[in-house]
Design an enzyme around this catalytic site. Structure first.
Site, short mmCIF file in Angstrom:
data_model
loop_
_atom_site.label_atom_id
_atom_site.label_comp_id
_atom_site.label_asym_id
_atom_site.label_seq_id
_atom_site.Cartn_x
_atom_site.Cartn_y
_atom_site.Cartn_z
CE LYS A 34 10.49 20.57 -11.32
NZ LYS A 34 9.97 19.83 -10.84
CD GLU A 68 8.15 12.40 -15.19
OE1 GLU A 68 7.93 13.59 -15.87
OE2 GLU A 68 8.59 13.19 -13.86
CG HIS A 70 -1.60 -1.25 1.85
ND1 HIS A 70 -2.55 -1.87 1.02
CD2 HIS A 70 -0.85 -2.32 2.27
CE1 HIS A 70 -3.72 -2.52 1.15
NE2 HIS A 70 -2.49 -3.07 2.31
CB SER A 76 12.61 22.78 -14.90
OG SER A 76 12.08 24.66 -14.87
#
Ligand code: ARG
Length: 473
Positions: free
Chosen positions: A283, A290, A156, A277
């Protein structure tokens, strides 16, 4: 544009209809397979005395030249032809003259395209298998080095019990190993040759289908000519297996993205596989992970698309089946690039072992072991579960953890706790005591790693890859 089937027609094809119907824009990638199939066909036609040896030799010479010129980039595939089959035949006739018109004796584009697609897919199944093997090699190397790299195991997405990096990676080893087994399974089932099925009902020429099948490394010819030209099951199976590969990659990527987050900091993805970024200078984003996760959707899409295309098609060939190509090719290319990039990312990713161990230390991942400790002292498990539950509640209130409590505190909850509790709930003990086969305990892991080593050193596909006599033809 001259079509293969112009004879029966008086009127011209509408320009848009011609374009809509044409497949050369995407089936040009079958050129090598088309030539390979024609080569086998012509050999066999001469063996059966349907062509003379001279006719065979000039056609083969022409096909050889086309192959070389395409490879060298001298001969460009002309997009104005209807499909790759028409193009190769037209160029052949230009090269060798009238005799080139005999190539298509005893053959239809229906069995021709069925063969080309099978040859092509068979190659891509094998390529995918090789990439999966490469990935497994990288996973195994990480396993070998991290038998004692502790980390929390989750259920979980809540910390559950301590485990090791080797154990966690071992789960992915199993997944990608099953993916390889699926490749071998598909390969074996699809490896039958449809050439000789003709349009749908075979031919009136005495073709030797065993001969062409074995020349191209197939296990044998297919046994029903209608099914031969209408079957795309192998492609659906491949797309399904590719979808499963992507599902596995996507799950792994999801974990890496979480591990790479500021909150976790378990791993650091190499600069080579990260991006920045345009506005936020701090970043470093896990874009490759992804994107692999994101591309899973289009591979599933290809599977669903082909299943839907095939579901309403009466026997035998129908033009709907031309739709088997673009999305399948896209899926094959997508999975290939995802496997290459993911493997590179994995190979270069660094682990922050102290952070992983520290994370495994808090969150009560040793609570089960504290209960097992009490069981060892004669407390029934259900009672032990309740006692440790109380202990955890006490720790939560005090903002501490089990191993940091004093013996008095422990004994105020249960008299069964003693000095030896501290060792029993240490990370090292928690992991080492998990000794069942398949568990993270080092002895169990070492055994599994040995099994994996033997597996990777064994023959690919059990050595059943085709030996095509036409490979260098
Ligand atoms: N481009 C076609 C395909 O991909 C080739 C087969 C054409 N056959 C036919 N009878 N029109 O399926």
């Amino acid at each position: 544009m001259a079509q293969l089937w112009g004879g029966r027609f008086v009127g011209e094809t509408d320009k848009l209809a011609y374009k809509f119907n044409a497949s050369i824009g995407f089936d040009k990638r079958l050129v090598e397979e088309d030539i390979q199939g024609s080569t086998a066909h012509v050999f066999m036609l001469a063996k059966q005395q349907i062509l003379t040896e001279e006719e065979r030799d000039s056609i083969l010479q022409g096909l050889r030249e086309i192959r070389e010129e395409v490879k060298a980039g001298v001969l460009e595939i002309d997009d104005t032809y209807e499909d790759i089959h028409s193009f190769v035949e037209a160029v052949l006739i230009k090269k060798v003259g009238e005799v080139g018109k005999k190539l298509h004796t005893g053959r239809s584009r229906n069995d021709q395209v069925a063969l080309d697609m099978r040859l092509y897919t068979r190659r891509r199944v094998r390529d995918t298998d090789a990439l999966l093997k490469e990935l497994l090699t990288v996973i195994l190397a990480v396993m070998e080095e991290n038998l004692e790299t502790y980390m929390p195991g989750f259920t979980h997405l809540q910390k559950a019990q301590p485990t090791t990096l080797a154990h966690h990676y071992g789960a992915y080893f199993e997944m990608f190993k099953r993916d390889r087994q699926r490749m071998a399974d598909i390969y074996q089932r699809m490896n039958y040759c449809p050439l000789g099925a003709g349009a749908l009902a075979g031919t009136t020429y005495p073709l030797d289908r065993e001969c062409t099948a074995s020349m191209m490394g197939f296990a044998g010819p297919t046994l029903n000519s209608m099914d031969s030209v209408s079957d795309r099951d192998y492609l659906i199976e491949f797309l399904s297996a590719l979808s499963t590969v992507m599902m596995h990659l996507s799950r792994f990527c999801e974990e890496i993205i979480i591990w790479n987050s500021n909150e976790y900091q378990f791993v650091e993805i190499d600069d080579a596989y990260s991006t920045g970024s345009s506005i936020m200078p701090q970043k470093k984003n896990p874009d490759i992970a992804e994107l692999v996760r994101g591309k899973t959707g289009r591979v599933y899409g290809a599977l669903l698309s082909l299943l839907t295309t095939m579901k309403g098609i009466p026997l035998a060939y129908n033009k709907d089946m031309q739709e088997d190509k673009e999305l399948s090719f896209d899926a094959m290319d997508t999975v290939e690039s995802c496997l290459v990039l993911f493997t590179g990312m994995l190979r270069t990713m660094k682990f922050r072992k102290e952070r992983m161990a520290a994370s495994a230390m808090n969150g009560f991942t040793n609570a089960t072991d504290a209960a097992d400790y009490l069981v060892g002292k004669g407390v029934p498990f259900r009672d032990a579960h309740g006692i440790v539950g109380k202990l955890v509640l006490y720790c939560v209130e005090k903002d501490t953890s089990i191993e940091k409590l004093s013996l008095e505190e422990l004994q105020s909850v249960s008299e069964y706790f003693g000095e030896d509790l501290y060792k029993a709930v240490s990370l090292k003990t928690c992991v080492e005591k998990r000794l069942t086969l398949g568990a993270p305990g080092p002895d169990a892991m070492k055994h599994v790693i040995e099994v994996h080593r033997t597996y990777l050193a064994g023959d690919d596909f059990g050595g059943m890859f085709e030996k095509s006599v036409l490979q260098n033809e």
